[in-house]
Design a protein around this motif. Structure first.
Motif, mmCIF file in Angstrom:
data_model
loop_
_atom_site.group_PDB
_atom_site.id
_atom_site.type_symbol
_atom_site.label_atom_id
_atom_site.label_comp_id
_atom_site.label_asym_id
_atom_site.label_seq_id
_atom_site.Cartn_x
_atom_site.Cartn_y
_atom_site.Cartn_z
ATOM 1 N N ASP A 26 0.811 -1.220 0.000
ATOM 2 C CA ASP A 26 0.000 0.000 0.000
ATOM 3 C C ASP A 26 0.845 1.272 0.000
ATOM 4 N N TYR A 27 2.127 1.135 0.251
ATOM 5 C CA TYR A 27 2.996 2.311 0.309
ATOM 6 C C TYR A 27 3.493 2.628 -1.091
ATOM 7 N N GLN A 28 2.944 3.664 -1.675
ATOM 8 C CA GLN A 28 3.288 4.066 -3.034
ATOM 9 C C GLN A 28 3.810 5.496 -3.015
ATOM 10 N N VAL A 29 5.056 5.679 -3.416
ATOM 11 C CA VAL A 29 5.648 7.019 -3.457
ATOM 12 C C VAL A 29 6.288 7.237 -4.820
ATOM 13 N N ALA A 30 6.351 8.483 -5.238
ATOM 14 C CA ALA A 30 6.908 8.796 -6.556
ATOM 15 C C ALA A 30 8.402 8.511 -6.617
ATOM 16 N N SER A 31 9.081 8.734 -5.512
ATOM 17 C CA SER A 31 10.530 8.532 -5.482
ATOM 18 C C SER A 31 10.937 8.070 -4.092
ATOM 19 N N TRP A 32 11.838 7.113 -4.048
ATOM 20 C CA TRP A 32 12.305 6.571 -2.763
ATOM 21 C C TRP A 32 13.822 6.433 -2.863
ATOM 22 N N PRO A 33 14.547 7.524 -2.683
ATOM 23 C CA PRO A 33 15.993 7.497 -2.930
ATOM 24 C C PRO A 33 16.802 6.880 -1.791
ATOM 25 N N SER A 34 17.955 6.369 -2.164
ATOM 26 C CA SER A 34 18.950 5.964 -1.185
ATOM 27 C C SER A 34 19.658 7.223 -0.691
ATOM 28 N N THR A 35 20.012 7.247 0.588
ATOM 29 C CA THR A 35 20.684 8.409 1.161
ATOM 30 C C THR A 35 21.986 7.977 1.826
ATOM 31 N N ALA A 36 22.889 8.925 1.987
ATOM 32 C CA ALA A 36 24.178 8.607 2.614
ATOM 33 C C ALA A 36 23.976 8.086 4.037
ATOM 34 N N GLU A 37 23.091 8.740 4.777
ATOM 35 C CA GLU A 37 22.818 8.301 6.144
ATOM 36 C C GLU A 37 22.168 6.923 6.150
ATOM 37 N N GLY A 38 21.213 6.737 5.227
ATOM 38 C CA GLY A 38 20.533 5.455 5.149
ATOM 39 C C GLY A 38 21.461 4.322 4.750
ATOM 40 N N GLU A 39 22.417 4.607 3.901
ATOM 41 C CA GLU A 39 23.349 3.566 3.470
ATOM 42 C C GLU A 39 24.250 3.105 4.615
ATOM 43 N N GLN A 40 24.649 4.018 5.465
ATOM 44 C CA GLN A 40 25.445 3.622 6.626
ATOM 45 C C GLN A 40 24.611 2.792 7.595
ATOM 46 N N ARG A 41 23.350 3.197 7.770
ATOM 47 C CA ARG A 41 22.457 2.424 8.644
ATOM 48 C C ARG A 41 22.244 1.023 8.072
ATOM 49 N N GLN A 42 22.011 0.937 6.782
ATOM 50 C CA GLN A 42 21.799 -0.355 6.139
ATOM 51 C C GLN A 42 23.017 -1.257 6.312
ATOM 52 N N ALA A 43 24.210 -0.704 6.156
ATOM 53 C CA ALA A 43 25.428 -1.499 6.298
ATOM 54 C C ALA A 43 25.538 -2.083 7.704
ATOM 55 N N ASP A 44 25.258 -1.275 8.705
ATOM 56 C CA ASP A 44 25.304 -1.737 10.086
ATOM 57 C C ASP A 44 24.259 -2.825 10.326
ATOM 58 N N GLU A 45 23.057 -2.618 9.798
ATOM 59 C CA GLU A 45 21.968 -3.560 10.046
ATOM 60 C C GLU A 45 22.161 -4.869 9.283
#
Length: 421
Positions: free
Chosen positions: A295-314
């Motif tokens: 149900d979550y529909q967005v026009a754009s869902w970019p990767s971010t520098a902060e998000g990439e560091q969080r993803q790496a840790d997780e």
């Protein structure tokens, strides 16, 4: 963070190295190097179907994907990290017209992965979503016959290249699935025949078609409803080889405590656990109030520098947690790249332009770093023996007298290698 035990992932073997005449190679330098993991580190291989088939203008895939030139450029990243590929057998896309399945392209793709040393899994054989629309108005008896024939055809036709199947996907919701005006044929079949009967017929057909294949029941619903279904199926004598647990974490990392609690709940059935669909996003998290991720529909869902560091840790935390549990024998990350990622989420380990995110490097640091034995020099004793300790998997020993392969398959054992025979 508390140290996570991985003792059950390692083995120690004593290798006795003999020359071509059967005499021990005493006080001899040898080099031991790991070649493959026994554990299944997987990802989806959807992006590489055009590459394997040498297509420059391929037909649209079920979930899109990277352009052929980008996919060709990141193939090395796939094979450097993953040893298992999941290929798409969504019925509606695989056989959009009755009698015209995409068998040739998928078989070539499975062969291509096999040549690169990857095991292959097919996903899925029976699912109510993305199923064949030409079945919608057919009588239920005809639907059942078509499902049986489809399973026999795919499992038999791919027995030489596909080692595992998600036989039934999301059976918990299957009989009551209702996000469209008219019930699809698979939902109707599960409603009229019953959920357990539908699962049984699917597993029976797949088992008969390829007794050697690993057959999974897979679901995103990790509630007690899934446990009840598993209990009923096992009590009824349905043979399930492994339980598939989806873990799309678009709303945030579950954390170690919740993950281990889920693993413990499903480990009680005594079956191997496969984390079949794992994602962690490297951008904004999906809002917590969303119940159905679709149900979550967005026009754009970019990767971010902060998000990439969080993803790496997780990613590191999640894989460490999964491998700490002895019941887990496979993890499939759901998407190498952000291009064509499910729901448009920035959940890939590689950006859409083909450059690795920190999460890719972090995961590789585990799989081919911490959990991998690089070329290591050893010296045999007076009896020609040397002790090797490493992650369960395949290894090679080299010395001046030749080379030989061996496997560490258990915590302990003895291996006899004859060189130059």
């Amino acid at each position: 963070m508390t140290a996570v035990p991985f003792g059950h992932r390692y083995g120690e073997v004593v290798i006795t190295v003999l020359d071509a005449h059967g005499q021990p190679l005493r006080d001899h330098e040898v080099v031991v190097e790991q070649r493959a993991h026994a554990f299944s580190f997987g990802n989806i291989g959807f992006d590489f179907i055009p590459v394997a088939n040498e297509e420059t203008d391929p037909p649209a895939g079920a979930f899109g994907g990277a352009a052929p030139d980008v996919a060709a450029g990141i193939a090395g990243l796939f094979f450097d990290l993953f040893n298992t590929a999941t290929l798409p057998f969504y019925w509606g896309a695989f056989e959009p017209r009755r009698g015209s399945p995409d068998t040739r392209r998928l078989h070539r793709t499975a062969e291509w992965f096999g040549r690169h040393g990857c095991r292959v899994k097919g996903h899925p054989l029976v699912w109510h979503t993305l199923t064949a629309d030409w079945l919608r108005d057919r009588p239920t008896g005809e639907v059942e016959a078509a499902v049986r024939a489809r399973i026999r055809r795919e499992v038999t036709g791919f027995a030489d290249v596909v080692q595992a199947w998600d036989v039934v996907n999301e059976a918990v919701i299957m009989p009551v699935f209702s996000n469209e005006p008219q019930r699809n044929a698979i939902t109707r079949l599960a409603w009229e025949r019953g959920r357990m009967t539908t699962v049984r017929l699917a597993f029976d057909e797949a088992r008969a078609a390829d007794p050697s294949a690993t057959l999974l029941l897979n679901d995103f619903d990790l509630s007690p409803a899934y446990e009840c279904l598993i209990e009923g199926l096992l009590a009824a004598g349905v043979r399930i080889d492994a339980l598939g647990l989806q873990s799309h974490m678009h709303q945030g990392y579950w954390g170690e405590e919740r993950t281990l609690a889920i693993l413990d709940r499903f480990a009680r059935f005594g079956l191997p656990l496969h984390l079949t669909e794992t994602t962690l996003v490297s951008g904004d998290l999906m809002p917590a109030h969303i119940e159905d991720l679709n149900d979550y529909q967005v026009a754009s869902w970019p990767s971010t520098a902060e998000g990439e560091q969080r993803q790496a840790d997780e990613v590191v935390r999640h894989y460490r947690t999964l491998l700490s549990h002895p019941s887990v024998e496979a993890v499939t990350y759901w998407g190498l790249t952000d291009a064509g990622a499910w729901l448009g989420a920035p959940c890939g380990l590689v950006r859409a332009d083909g450059t690795p995110k920190p999460a890719y490097d972090a995961l590789r640091g585990l799989v081919k770093g911490e959990w991998w034995l690089p070329a290591t020099a050893l010296r045999t004793d007076d009896a020609g023996r040397a002790e090797v300790r490493g992650f369960l998997g395949d290894y090679e020993l080299r010395c001046a007298a030749g080379a030989a392969s061996f496997t560490i398959a258990a915590p302990g054992g003895d291996v006899l290698l004859r060189m130059g025979a």
